[in-house]
Design an enzyme around this catalytic site. Structure first.
Site, PDB file in Angstrom:
ATOM      1  N   GLU A 103       1.988  -2.907  -8.058  1.00  0.00           N
ATOM      2  CA  GLU A 103       2.842  -1.938  -8.761  1.00  0.00           C
ATOM      3  C   GLU A 103       4.246  -2.501  -8.903  1.00  0.00           C
ATOM      4  O   GLU A 103       4.705  -3.293  -8.067  1.00  0.00           O
ATOM      5  CB  GLU A 103       2.875  -0.620  -7.964  1.00  0.00           C
ATOM      6  CG  GLU A 103       3.761   0.447  -8.599  1.00  0.00           C
ATOM      7  CD  GLU A 103       3.551   1.840  -8.029  1.00  0.00           C
ATOM      8  OE1 GLU A 103       2.856   1.985  -7.007  1.00  0.00           O
ATOM      9  OE2 GLU A 103       4.082   2.800  -8.631  1.00  0.00           O
ATOM     10  N   ASN A 118      -2.111   8.518 -13.470  1.00  0.00           N
ATOM     11  CA  ASN A 118      -2.171   8.302 -12.023  1.00  0.00           C
ATOM     12  C   ASN A 118      -1.578   9.514 -11.325  1.00  0.00           C
ATOM     13  O   ASN A 118      -0.516  10.004 -11.707  1.00  0.00           O
ATOM     14  CB  ASN A 118      -1.351   7.054 -11.649  1.00  0.00           C
ATOM     15  CG  ASN A 118      -1.140   6.944 -10.147  1.00  0.00           C
ATOM     16  OD1 ASN A 118      -2.059   6.588  -9.419  1.00  0.00           O
ATOM     17  ND2 ASN A 118       0.068   7.264  -9.676  1.00  0.00           N
ATOM     18  N   GLU A 119      -2.257   9.985 -10.311  1.00  0.00           N
ATOM     19  CA  GLU A 119      -1.772  11.130  -9.518  1.00  0.00           C
ATOM     20  C   GLU A 119      -1.175  12.199 -10.435  1.00  0.00           C
ATOM     21  O   GLU A 119      -0.011  12.595 -10.287  1.00  0.00           O
ATOM     22  CB  GLU A 119      -0.777  10.667  -8.435  1.00  0.00           C
ATOM     23  CG  GLU A 119      -1.440   9.747  -7.430  1.00  0.00           C
ATOM     24  CD  GLU A 119      -0.674   9.530  -6.130  1.00  0.00           C
ATOM     25  OE1 GLU A 119       0.509   9.903  -6.039  1.00  0.00           O
ATOM     26  OE2 GLU A 119      -1.270   8.980  -5.183  1.00  0.00           O
ATOM     27  N   TYR A 170      -4.350   7.722   2.112  1.00  0.00           N
ATOM     28  CA  TYR A 170      -3.458   6.888   2.915  1.00  0.00           C
ATOM     29  C   TYR A 170      -3.568   7.254   4.391  1.00  0.00           C
ATOM     30  O   TYR A 170      -3.722   8.434   4.736  1.00  0.00           O
ATOM     31  CB  TYR A 170      -2.008   7.044   2.453  1.00  0.00           C
ATOM     32  CG  TYR A 170      -1.730   6.264   1.177  1.00  0.00           C
ATOM     33  CD1 TYR A 170      -1.561   4.890   1.211  1.00  0.00           C
ATOM     34  CD2 TYR A 170      -1.670   6.898  -0.060  1.00  0.00           C
ATOM     35  CE1 TYR A 170      -1.317   4.156   0.055  1.00  0.00           C
ATOM     36  CE2 TYR A 170      -1.427   6.172  -1.225  1.00  0.00           C
ATOM     37  CZ  TYR A 170      -1.254   4.800  -1.156  1.00  0.00           C
ATOM     38  OH  TYR A 170      -1.026   4.071  -2.304  1.00  0.00           O
ATOM     39  N   GLU A 224      -6.463   3.746  -4.323  1.00  0.00           N
ATOM     40  CA  GLU A 224      -5.304   3.519  -3.436  1.00  0.00           C
ATOM     41  C   GLU A 224      -5.720   3.905  -2.028  1.00  0.00           C
ATOM     42  O   GLU A 224      -6.169   5.039  -1.802  1.00  0.00           O
ATOM     43  CB  GLU A 224      -4.098   4.367  -3.859  1.00  0.00           C
ATOM     44  CG  GLU A 224      -3.441   3.876  -5.133  1.00  0.00           C
ATOM     45  CD  GLU A 224      -2.149   4.626  -5.481  1.00  0.00           C
ATOM     46  OE1 GLU A 224      -1.473   5.117  -4.544  1.00  0.00           O
ATOM     47  OE2 GLU A 224      -1.838   4.715  -6.673  1.00  0.00           O
ATOM     48  N   GLN A 234      -0.608  -2.315  -0.946  1.00  0.00           N
ATOM     49  CA  GLN A 234      -0.687  -3.037  -2.200  1.00  0.00           C
ATOM     50  C   GLN A 234      -0.756  -4.530  -1.900  1.00  0.00           C
ATOM     51  O   GLN A 234      -0.600  -4.925  -0.754  1.00  0.00           O
ATOM     52  CB  GLN A 234       0.516  -2.714  -3.059  1.00  0.00           C
ATOM     53  CG  GLN A 234       0.599  -1.225  -3.424  1.00  0.00           C
ATOM     54  CD  GLN A 234       1.667  -0.904  -4.482  1.00  0.00           C
ATOM     55  OE1 GLN A 234       2.280  -1.777  -5.074  1.00  0.00           O
ATOM     56  NE2 GLN A 234       1.904   0.392  -4.701  1.00  0.00           N
TER      57      GLN A 234
HETATM   58  O1  AHR Z   1       1.279   3.053  -3.459  1.00  0.00           O
HETATM   59  C1  AHR Z   1       2.481   3.753  -3.510  1.00  0.00           C
HETATM   60  C2  AHR Z   1       2.366   5.074  -4.270  1.00  0.00           C
HETATM   61  O2  AHR Z   1       1.487   5.920  -3.600  1.00  0.00           O
HETATM   62  C3  AHR Z   1       1.771   4.993  -5.644  1.00  0.00           C
HETATM   63  O3  AHR Z   1       2.714   4.647  -6.595  1.00  0.00           O
HETATM   64  C4  AHR Z   1       1.290   6.387  -5.872  1.00  0.00           C
HETATM   65  O4  AHR Z   1       0.207   6.458  -6.755  1.00  0.00           O
HETATM   66  C5  AHR Z   1       0.950   6.867  -4.472  1.00  0.00           C
HETATM   67  O5  AHR Z   1       1.517   8.098  -4.218  1.00  0.00           O
END
Ligand code: AHR
Length: 531
Positions: free
Chosen positions: A52, A199-200, A266, A322, A371
């Site tokens: 990103e 995205n999101e 996450y 992600e 990432q």
């Molecule tokens: O990976 C960092 C961020 O996490 C990304 O930009 C977003 O899609 C997510 O909230």
């Protein structure tokens, strides 16, 4: 307090568990069910990456520009490029993330000096000069031999803008947009398979309600066309971890119009405002982290169950595009840049998570760790002209043998470490796959203090065991990743502390292969089976 609970649990646990200090070793028999030939292929895309425009992922990480004193190939940083080549990256997602819904692709094409300079509002307001754009990304993918996965802008973009981006990249017609690409130096279109429609979109991608996004997906996706033999695989912006309603509404409202639906998960321990440090953590935090990481499994099951209800034929894939650990940024770094260190704990999260993904490939066809460089749970960290490979990098390298290999089930009993009254973590996690007559077994021992003496055995070994001749014929090797402390990491300017080493204690016996997996260690064994 935590230590006490852990000791009690270790004493009480069944199986082969002994408390640290008494024997400091447990024993486990791992049986690989090699007679099971029904295992699905583990899609190589499970080992995908995510890049990103955030902090120094692109600028200083992947890209330094052709005029940089840092050795580069056409602007791509050579040390990073070579390290990624070694990983066999199958797919790379770009340009975001949250950045994707702020990105206007026309800013990143044409003569570099004339490209728009914008503020990267989502990530610290950093000046973005767009010197890395569509050409630079797609050419990088070609050089790495990976599939590009482009995230299109729904949040602040238009249908026409997205539609033309697809045409610019993939059309070989004489249309004005295709001719513009040629004028910018790329004659033949690129192959672009994976394309994300936002995205999101429930958050940074537009704060939409799922019902609204369903209609947006249908509208935007209608104009993302297949040109010149290119077949777009359209990905809907999926749920955040526990938001099952989002998946439900999308499955119902978009259905087969999408090829895949994403999921973001996450490993965050603590609160979003204080996620804890990447290094210098307690034992308690270590196990809590693993508990949070493996909580992805019930989450996956629930999303998959919803998908199964609407799509029993399995036409729509689940892409965990992600995932990874998210800590407080390193002290002294820009809070908007998400630069974090990476320890053996992160490596353990990677191994446990990949082992889980391997079991759900009936539905999960891609995953992209967040990432690739300098952001969150990275493969690689750079500072100026220096580069370090993180413990997570080594897991991905040791695990690349599982890419496109056939999943082979394993059975074993493991004890568990209690995290609280309701949560515990298995101290052993194992996965296996087979390809071209070679068996690969990856094992992770999460226990911080207790080594595990493993007997690895498989179905062809009957009660009589392997003969001496069979034992001699067996070719076995392995690599193990560990370090003195689970908090160890690889830093700039000093010798790396966490690097894989060949396994020296592999012992072939009549019963199989025996070895000791040290505390907080990850290993991959390679066994050729001439049986
Ligand atoms: O990976 C960092 C961020 O996490 C990304 O930009 C977003 O899609 C997510 O909230």
């Amino acid at each position: 307090m935590m230590k006490k609970i852990l000791t009690i649990i270790a004493l009480l646990s069944v199986g082969f568990s002994f408390p640290a200090g008494l024997f400091a070793q447990q024993r486990t028999t791992v049986r690989v069910q090699t007679s099971d030939r029904d295992g699905a292929l583990i899609p190589k895309e499970i080992y995908g990456q995510f890049s990103e425009h955030l902090g120094s992922c692109i600028y200083g990480g992947l890209w330094v520009g052709p005029d940089s004193p840092i050795p580069n190939r056409d602007g791509y940083r050579l040390d990073v490029f070579n390290a990624l080549k070694e990983l066999q990256v199958p797919v790379m997602r770009w340009p975001g993330g949250c950045f994707a819904d702020d990105y206007h692709w026309r800013d990143g094409i044409g003569p570099v000096a004339e490209r728009a300079k914008i503020s990267n509002n989502h990530w610290g307001g950093t000046l973005e000069d767009n010197s890395f754009g569509t050409h630079e990304f797609l050419n990088l993918c070609e050089l790495l031999g990976c599939e590009p996965y482009i995230s299109g802008n729904v949040g602040s973009g238009t249908v026409a803008e997205m539609s033309q981006w697809v045409e610019y990249m993939t059309s070989d017609s004489g249309s004005t947009v295709a001719m513009e690409r040629k004028a910018n130096g790329r004659d033949k279109p690129w192959k672009v398979k994976y394309f994300g429609i936002g995205n999101e979109c429930w958050g940074c991608g537009g704060q939409m309600r799922p019902e609204y996004y369903v209609d947006e997906f249908r509208r935007f996706a209608s104009y993302c066309r297949d040109y010149t033999g290119n077949r777009l695989y359209k990905v809907a912006s999926g749920a955040s971890d526990y938001d099952y309603n989002w998946t439900e509404v999308l499955m119902k409202g978009i259905g087969n119009r999408m090829d895949g639906i994403s999921l973001h998960y996450y490993t965050v321990v603590g609160s979003w405002s204080d996620k804890g440090a990447a290094t210098g953590f307690s034992d308690e935090r270590y196990y809590q982290t693993l508990a949070k990481a493996i909580d992805i499994e019930p989450v996956l099951k629930k999303h998959i169950a919803i998908m199964d209800r609407y799509d029993p034929a399995g036409r729509v894939d689940l892409l965990v595009d992600e995932w990874g650990t998210w800590w407080n940024v390193e002290p002294g770094t820009n809070p908007g840049h998400n630069f974090q260190q990476n320890t053996m704990r992160d490596a353990m999260v990677a191994a446990y998570t990949l082992n889980i993904f391997h079991q759900y490939t009936r539905r999960i066809k891609m995953a992209n760790i967040a990432q690739v460089v300098n952001v969150l749970q990275s493969m690689i960290l750079t500072r100026g002209d220096q580069m370090v490979l993180t413990p997570t990098y080594h897991v991905f390298r040791m695990y690349k043998v599982h890419q496109d290999a056939q999943f082979v089930p394993v059975s074993y009993t493991t004890d568990r470490m209690a995290v609280d009254e309701r949560t515990s973590v298995p101290t052993l996690s194992v996965t296996a796959s087979r390809k071209d007559g070679i068996l690969h077994v990856s094992l992770a021992n999460a226990d911080l203090t207790v080594a595990n003496r493993i007997l690895l055995t498989w179905d062809e070994i009957g009660p009589e065991g392997l003969t001496r001749t069979q034992q001699k014929k067996l070719s076995v090797s392995g690599e193990v990743l560990t370090s003195a402390s689970a908090g160890d990491y690889n830093d700039f300017g000093v010798a790396p502390k966490v690097i894989p080493a060949p396994m020296k204690d592999l012992k072939v016996t009549a019963a199989g292969v025996e070895f000791t997996l040290p505390a907080h260690a990850i290993a991959t064994l390679e066994i050729s089976l001439p049986l």
